[in-house]
Design an enzyme around this catalytic site. Sequence first.
Site, PDB file in Angstrom:
ATOM      1  N   CYS A   1      42.009  47.086  21.456  1.00  0.00           N
ATOM      2  CA  CYS A   1      41.645  45.672  21.295  1.00  0.00           C
ATOM      3  C   CYS A   1      40.791  45.521  20.051  1.00  0.00           C
ATOM      4  O   CYS A   1      39.782  46.205  19.893  1.00  0.00           O
ATOM      5  CB  CYS A   1      40.875  45.193  22.522  1.00  0.00           C
ATOM      6  SG  CYS A   1      40.292  43.505  22.333  1.00  0.00           S
TER       7      CYS A   1
ATOM      8  N   CYS B   1      33.035  41.624  21.518  1.00  0.00           N
ATOM      9  CA  CYS B   1      33.066  40.583  22.559  1.00  0.00           C
ATOM     10  C   CYS B   1      32.218  40.976  23.759  1.00  0.00           C
ATOM     11  O   CYS B   1      31.684  40.117  24.449  1.00  0.00           O
ATOM     12  CB  CYS B   1      34.500  40.240  22.947  1.00  0.00           C
ATOM     13  SG  CYS B   1      35.032  40.782  24.552  1.00  0.00           S
TER      14      CYS B   1
ATOM     15  N   CYS C   1      34.773  44.256  27.691  1.00  0.00           N
ATOM     16  CA  CYS C   1      35.194  45.536  28.289  1.00  0.00           C
ATOM     17  C   CYS C   1      34.349  46.662  27.741  1.00  0.00           C
ATOM     18  O   CYS C   1      34.761  47.354  26.817  1.00  0.00           O
ATOM     19  CB  CYS C   1      36.623  45.879  27.942  1.00  0.00           C
ATOM     20  SG  CYS C   1      37.746  44.575  27.952  1.00  0.00           S
TER      21      CYS C   1
ATOM     22  N   CYS D   1      44.330  39.632  25.686  1.00  0.00           N
ATOM     23  CA  CYS D   1      43.241  40.449  26.226  1.00  0.00           C
ATOM     24  C   CYS D   1      43.799  41.344  27.317  1.00  0.00           C
ATOM     25  O   CYS D   1      44.604  40.909  28.140  1.00  0.00           O
ATOM     26  CB  CYS D   1      42.161  39.513  26.769  1.00  0.00           C
ATOM     27  SG  CYS D   1      40.981  40.319  27.844  1.00  0.00           S
TER      28      CYS D   1
ATOM     29  N   GLN E   1      38.284  34.839  43.971  1.00  0.00           N
ATOM     30  CA  GLN E   1      38.175  36.172  43.368  1.00  0.00           C
ATOM     31  C   GLN E   1      39.216  36.349  42.258  1.00  0.00           C
ATOM     32  O   GLN E   1      40.368  35.962  42.442  1.00  0.00           O
ATOM     33  CB  GLN E   1      38.369  37.252  44.442  1.00  0.00           C
ATOM     34  CG  GLN E   1      37.358  37.185  45.580  1.00  0.00           C
ATOM     35  CD  GLN E   1      35.988  37.744  45.208  1.00  0.00           C
ATOM     36  OE1 GLN E   1      35.778  38.220  44.101  1.00  0.00           O
ATOM     37  NE2 GLN E   1      35.056  37.667  46.138  1.00  0.00           N
TER      38      GLN E   1
ATOM     39  N   ASP F   1      28.202  37.347  50.911  1.00  0.00           N
ATOM     40  CA  ASP F   1      28.835  37.639  49.624  1.00  0.00           C
ATOM     41  C   ASP F   1      28.166  36.787  48.552  1.00  0.00           C
ATOM     42  O   ASP F   1      28.775  35.856  48.015  1.00  0.00           O
ATOM     43  CB  ASP F   1      30.342  37.323  49.743  1.00  0.00           C
ATOM     44  CG  ASP F   1      31.114  37.691  48.491  1.00  0.00           C
ATOM     45  OD1 ASP F   1      30.537  38.319  47.586  1.00  0.00           O
ATOM     46  OD2 ASP F   1      32.313  37.337  48.420  1.00  0.00           O
TER      47      ASP F   1
ATOM     48  N   CYS G   1      28.569  41.939  44.153  1.00  0.00           N
ATOM     49  CA  CYS G   1      29.160  42.191  42.838  1.00  0.00           C
ATOM     50  C   CYS G   1      28.096  42.723  41.874  1.00  0.00           C
ATOM     51  O   CYS G   1      28.338  42.808  40.678  1.00  0.00           O
ATOM     52  CB  CYS G   1      29.839  40.940  42.287  1.00  0.00           C
ATOM     53  SG  CYS G   1      28.746  39.526  42.225  1.00  0.00           S
TER      54      CYS G   1
END
Length: 429
Positions: free
Chosen positions: A33, A39, A42, A116, A240, A338, A365
């Site tokens: 990428c 960015c 990732c 992406c 999700q 959650d 998360c």
Amino acid sequence: MNQKKQGFKEKQSENGRFKQEKKAAIKKGKCKCRAFGECGGCQMLDLPYTDQLLLKEKTVKKLLKPYVKLEGIIGMSQPEHYRNKVNAAFTHDRQGRALSGVYKEGTHYIIPIEECLLESQKADEIIGSVRQLLPSFKIKTYDEDTGYGLLRHVMVRVGHITGQIMVVLVLSSPVMPSKNNFVKALLKLHPDITTIVVNVNDRKTSMVLGDKEQVIYGKGYIEDVLCGLTFKISPRSFYQVNHVQTEKLYGKAIEYAGLTGNEMVLDAYCGIGTIGMVAAKAAKQVVGVELNRDAVRDAVVNARKNGIKNIDFYQKDAGDFMRQMADQGTEVDTVFMDPPRSGSDEVFLDSLVALRPKRVVYVSCNAETLARDLGYLTKHGYRAVKGVCVDMFPFTVHVETVALLSLISVLPKLVVTMYVEADCIYLQK
Ligand code: SAH
């Protein structure tokens, strides 16, 4: 050479080595990428997927070590293009040409991105088409500094199973010139789009979506099938982003809950009702609580759509709602929680302890806030029994964790409350 000088030299060469390694990693990542290293999306793109999993597991293991042992991490067999929701920020270059992409980490500078590795390819194609159509409709992209221009963001959501597609055009003003022709042109390029919504965000804010909405094509929402149930998803409701892994995550959460059919269950931070509705099949009664009005409306429709009668939803702060339940003496056997990345607040945790469910299934998360909250709950009458990671966000540093907590004491409520308030060692064991 004295020690100080020697240390300084070593540090310098260490820094040099670090810089070189970083450069090499960026080069490696850039093969996949162009935006890697800029960015910030990732962070693990330069690592093989199996190494990413090992690293995530190790990090979470370390964080949770004082409280619980991890069973492991559940990864993906095909970890690319998992994001079913894509947000693209729009801007223009010096020549006025439209660009779209993501904000450089921690800034408002937009890095142009056309495709992406994480995102749905279909979504990226649609965003590309919007970009190309703008000049012929004389639609200008928004300029954050001057406040001039119309198009701020485009959000695309794709139903993984149904294939339904929602495009949300986030505009700075409700007036969109040649709206109908724009819709026609976009549909001509992508006849599989099922709904288009204009969202108006006229505030100087980093939030993507504003409060006002106008449906300009289709139903204004999409549906998707998750764990065999159908869900209506509105533009501002949470859903999700990784369908394949969500089914594994919910599977683990339900397994940990060990429902027998007799339980009163609370689904806290329930969104559009997904976890609660999956649990409802195996429980006596379920109550869902959620702050977002649109999500609660979706949840009510979703229960009806799936013929689930033993579930109710409330639009309220989850902590306040649980406090009310505890004050009224409502018996709750199992709580699924959650929360968002920030974790739960003291009001929530305090109310949870007051409510005293036998089991708590914590879906998180953010392992850092999970560790913090486990610290609190294990000091207030709960024992963390087991935990597992589910990689919902390949190539990023993020990961989901499910943890099971069980109530240690079987003492009557009043006594336990007294002991808990006195921070009794017996309960802390
Ligand atoms: N369990 C759902 C949603 C999880 S995301 C799912 O798996 O899809 C977290 C949700 O918590 C969001 O829907 C958000 O709107 C909601 N939320 C955030 N703060 C809240 C609060 N204080 N009380 C209740 N809900 C809250």
